[in-house]
Design a protein around this motif. Structure first.
Motif, PDB file in Angstrom:
ATOM      1  N   ALA A  62      -0.323   2.292   4.899  1.00  0.00           N
ATOM      2  CA  ALA A  62       0.623   2.017   3.812  1.00  0.00           C
ATOM      3  C   ALA A  62      -0.118   1.908   2.476  1.00  0.00           C
ATOM      4  CB  ALA A  62       1.401   0.742   4.105  1.00  0.00           C
ATOM      5  N   GLU A  63      -1.307   1.287   2.488  1.00  0.00           N
ATOM      6  CA  GLU A  63      -2.082   1.115   1.245  1.00  0.00           C
ATOM      7  C   GLU A  63      -2.505   2.469   0.674  1.00  0.00           C
ATOM      8  OE1 GLU A  63      -2.485  -0.683   3.932  1.00  0.00           O
ATOM      9  OE2 GLU A  63      -2.242  -2.758   3.245  1.00  0.00           O
ATOM     10  N   VAL A  64      -2.968   3.351   1.543  1.00  0.00           N
ATOM     11  CA  VAL A  64      -3.405   4.681   1.088  1.00  0.00           C
ATOM     12  C   VAL A  64      -2.213   5.460   0.524  1.00  0.00           C
ATOM     13  CG1 VAL A  64      -4.287   6.926   1.903  1.00  0.00           C
ATOM     14  CG2 VAL A  64      -5.455   4.801   2.560  1.00  0.00           C
ATOM     15  N   ALA A  65      -1.058   5.349   1.203  1.00  0.00           N
ATOM     16  CA  ALA A  65       0.157   6.021   0.716  1.00  0.00           C
ATOM     17  C   ALA A  65       0.551   5.467  -0.653  1.00  0.00           C
ATOM     18  CB  ALA A  65       1.300   5.831   1.715  1.00  0.00           C
ATOM     19  N   ALA A  66       0.455   4.146  -0.815  1.00  0.00           N
ATOM     20  CA  ALA A  66       0.825   3.521  -2.087  1.00  0.00           C
ATOM     21  C   ALA A  66      -0.062   4.040  -3.217  1.00  0.00           C
ATOM     22  CB  ALA A  66       0.717   1.999  -1.971  1.00  0.00           C
ATOM     23  N   ASN A  67      -1.348   4.129  -2.966  1.00  0.00           N
ATOM     24  CA  ASN A  67      -2.264   4.587  -4.016  1.00  0.00           C
ATOM     25  C   ASN A  67      -2.084   6.083  -4.306  1.00  0.00           C
ATOM     26  OD1 ASN A  67      -4.088   3.618  -5.911  1.00  0.00           O
ATOM     27  ND2 ASN A  67      -5.862   4.344  -4.745  1.00  0.00           N
ATOM     28  N   ARG A  68      -1.742   6.856  -3.276  1.00  0.00           N
ATOM     29  CA  ARG A  68      -1.471   8.290  -3.482  1.00  0.00           C
ATOM     30  C   ARG A  68      -0.196   8.474  -4.320  1.00  0.00           C
ATOM     31  NH1 ARG A  68       2.074  10.902  -1.052  1.00  0.00           N
ATOM     32  NH2 ARG A  68       2.132   9.661   0.863  1.00  0.00           N
ATOM     33  N   GLU A  69       0.875   7.756  -3.954  1.00  0.00           N
ATOM     34  CA  GLU A  69       2.140   7.888  -4.692  1.00  0.00           C
ATOM     35  C   GLU A  69       1.970   7.493  -6.161  1.00  0.00           C
ATOM     36  OE1 GLU A  69       4.998   9.210  -3.959  1.00  0.00           O
ATOM     37  OE2 GLU A  69       4.709   9.585  -1.828  1.00  0.00           O
ATOM     38  N   LEU A  70       1.182   6.442  -6.417  1.00  0.00           N
ATOM     39  CA  LEU A  70       0.910   6.040  -7.803  1.00  0.00           C
ATOM     40  C   LEU A  70       0.274   7.185  -8.581  1.00  0.00           C
ATOM     41  CD1 LEU A  70      -0.556   2.418  -7.820  1.00  0.00           C
ATOM     42  CD2 LEU A  70       1.659   3.195  -8.694  1.00  0.00           C
ATOM     43  N   ALA A 123      14.702   2.160   8.604  1.00  0.00           N
ATOM     44  CA  ALA A 123      13.868   2.606   7.483  1.00  0.00           C
ATOM     45  C   ALA A 123      13.169   1.417   6.850  1.00  0.00           C
ATOM     46  CB  ALA A 123      14.733   3.332   6.453  1.00  0.00           C
ATOM     47  N   LYS A 124      11.886   1.290   7.193  1.00  0.00           N
ATOM     48  CA  LYS A 124      11.072   0.196   6.658  1.00  0.00           C
ATOM     49  C   LYS A 124      10.368   0.640   5.386  1.00  0.00           C
ATOM     50  CE  LYS A 124       9.796  -2.145  10.964  1.00  0.00           C
ATOM     51  NZ  LYS A 124      10.204  -1.218  12.051  1.00  0.00           N
ATOM     52  N   MET A 125      10.262  -0.262   4.421  1.00  0.00           N
ATOM     53  CA  MET A 125       9.535   0.028   3.188  1.00  0.00           C
ATOM     54  C   MET A 125       8.642  -1.164   2.827  1.00  0.00           C
ATOM     55  SD  MET A 125      11.164   0.935  -0.546  1.00  0.00           S
ATOM     56  CE  MET A 125      11.110   2.740  -0.538  1.00  0.00           C
ATOM     57  N   ASP A 126       7.338  -0.906   2.728  1.00  0.00           N
ATOM     58  CA  ASP A 126       6.400  -1.951   2.299  1.00  0.00           C
ATOM     59  C   ASP A 126       6.348  -1.992   0.776  1.00  0.00           C
ATOM     60  OD1 ASP A 126       5.646  -2.736   4.839  1.00  0.00           O
ATOM     61  OD2 ASP A 126       4.034  -1.258   4.979  1.00  0.00           O
ATOM     62  N   ILE A 127       6.419  -3.193   0.232  1.00  0.00           N
ATOM     63  CA  ILE A 127       6.378  -3.372  -1.225  1.00  0.00           C
ATOM     64  C   ILE A 127       4.989  -3.865  -1.626  1.00  0.00           C
ATOM     65  CG2 ILE A 127       7.451  -4.507  -3.213  1.00  0.00           C
ATOM     66  CD1 ILE A 127       9.443  -2.855  -1.659  1.00  0.00           C
ATOM     67  N   PHE A 128       4.374  -3.167  -2.568  1.00  0.00           N
ATOM     68  CA  PHE A 128       3.052  -3.555  -3.065  1.00  0.00           C
ATOM     69  C   PHE A 128       3.095  -3.885  -4.552  1.00  0.00           C
ATOM     70  CE2 PHE A 128       1.943  -0.982   0.631  1.00  0.00           C
ATOM     71  CZ  PHE A 128       0.919  -1.727   1.213  1.00  0.00           C
ATOM     72  N   LEU A 129       2.325  -4.892  -4.937  1.00  0.00           N
ATOM     73  CA  LEU A 129       2.013  -5.134  -6.337  1.00  0.00           C
ATOM     74  C   LEU A 129       0.685  -4.441  -6.602  1.00  0.00           C
ATOM     75  CD1 LEU A 129       2.475  -6.663  -9.028  1.00  0.00           C
ATOM     76  CD2 LEU A 129       1.437  -8.668  -7.975  1.00  0.00           C
ATOM     77  N   ALA A 130       0.615  -3.629  -7.663  1.00  0.00           N
ATOM     78  CA  ALA A 130      -0.614  -2.879  -7.947  1.00  0.00           C
ATOM     79  C   ALA A 130      -1.188  -3.293  -9.294  1.00  0.00           C
ATOM     80  CB  ALA A 130      -0.329  -1.373  -7.944  1.00  0.00           C
ATOM     81  N   GLY A 131      -2.424  -3.781  -9.274  1.00  0.00           N
ATOM     82  CA  GLY A 131      -3.112  -4.157 -10.508  1.00  0.00           C
ATOM     83  C   GLY A 131      -4.419  -3.398 -10.629  1.00  0.00           C
TER      84      GLY A 131
END
Lengths: 183, 183
Positions: free
Chosen positions: B89-97, B123-131
């Protein structure tokens, strides 16, 4: 602030799959930069829906635990339902409360309007805070009685930690009400 | 707290409609009280999704305005996307950003996991705060560049008032981050 974007042109739209509940439509689109794409979306009833955050007193939230076919599990959330033909959102909210938790409300306050995944749906849901509750029940269409759950709003963090309290619209409704009552 | 309810028995399940994106399944159910019902649900990819709340500094939220076919309008929300095969999920989040707003993040913090309408979807969705953002871009599959919008988190109430900021998962993510940063 409004969008700087020019809407894509819909060259064609057609129904490509249909079941009792769902109709799937394909859109043939040309974006303003000339890019062409085929998109799919759900054709909704356009009826709108309501979700109600009922409070028995200044502290006590009422929730329901209900079978969810999508996950084949019981999930915790706030009472909700579709607005019937000819109903206002307020009337629908008070009807759903009586059907799902056997209370009516003398004080319905609109908190917000949410949409579910607008990339695929045109599904609006009005969120109400319901206070001044009175006992009253109406027959619903549920296959079994819903399990009623009480939770102190002071422990909203504990509610957020529950493995079965995960529905995005219920979480949004909870946090909007927490924020509203915090003032 | 777990459910007191006994799950309904699935007597039969079959695919009843299908398009490129969606598969609709019918479930033949018997509830523990003997009630029989036919339910419909969407069969998902099971891949999961991510939504990211990127902050350029302690105050500034980054959002995107994107075409949504469901409403045939441009809607404001946080960057999001499906998790690719084999990705965390973390890698996907950084790719989407990097695909959607041309920033990467050195500090991704998981805020919550949401589900969209579990009555119909799994349908699960992980929410990340990105700094700790840095400039970096990756090619995405969008038909046109997304409009980048900045908003001060101090004025989250103003964001909630925007007519095009209505998506339940974006509202839930915003309010969870506001609550988290408030401490």
């Amino acid at each position: 602030m409004t969008s700087k974007n020019q809407l894509p042109k819909i060259n064609a739209q057609k129904l490509i799959a249909k079941s009792q509940l769902f109709s799937i439509e394909q859109l043939d689109l040309t974006f303003s930069n000339g890019e062409k794409r085929l998109y799919e979306r759900m054709v909704g009833s356009g009826r709108g829906a309501v979700m109600i955050v009922p409070m028995l007193d200044d502290e006590t939230l009422l929730l329901v635990r209900e079978y969810c076919a999508g996950t084949h599990s019981y999930m915790l959330g706030f009472p909700k339902g579709l607005i019937d033909e000819g109903e206002s959102a307020e009337v629908a909210a008070n009807r759903e409360l009586q059907e799902e938790i056997a209370y009516g409300s003398n004080k319905l306050t609109k908190v917000s309007q949410l949409m579910m995944a607008p990339a695929f749906f045109n599904a609006k849901m009005d969120i109400f805070l319901a206070g001044d509750l009175y006992k009253s029940s109406l027959p619903g269409d549920e296959p079994e009685p819903l399990e009623l759950v009480t939770w102190s709003i002071k422990d909203y963090q504990g509610l957020l930690q529950q493995a079965d309290f995960k529905e995005a619209r219920s979480i949004a409704a909870l946090m909007l009400v927490v924020d509203k009552l915090r003032g």
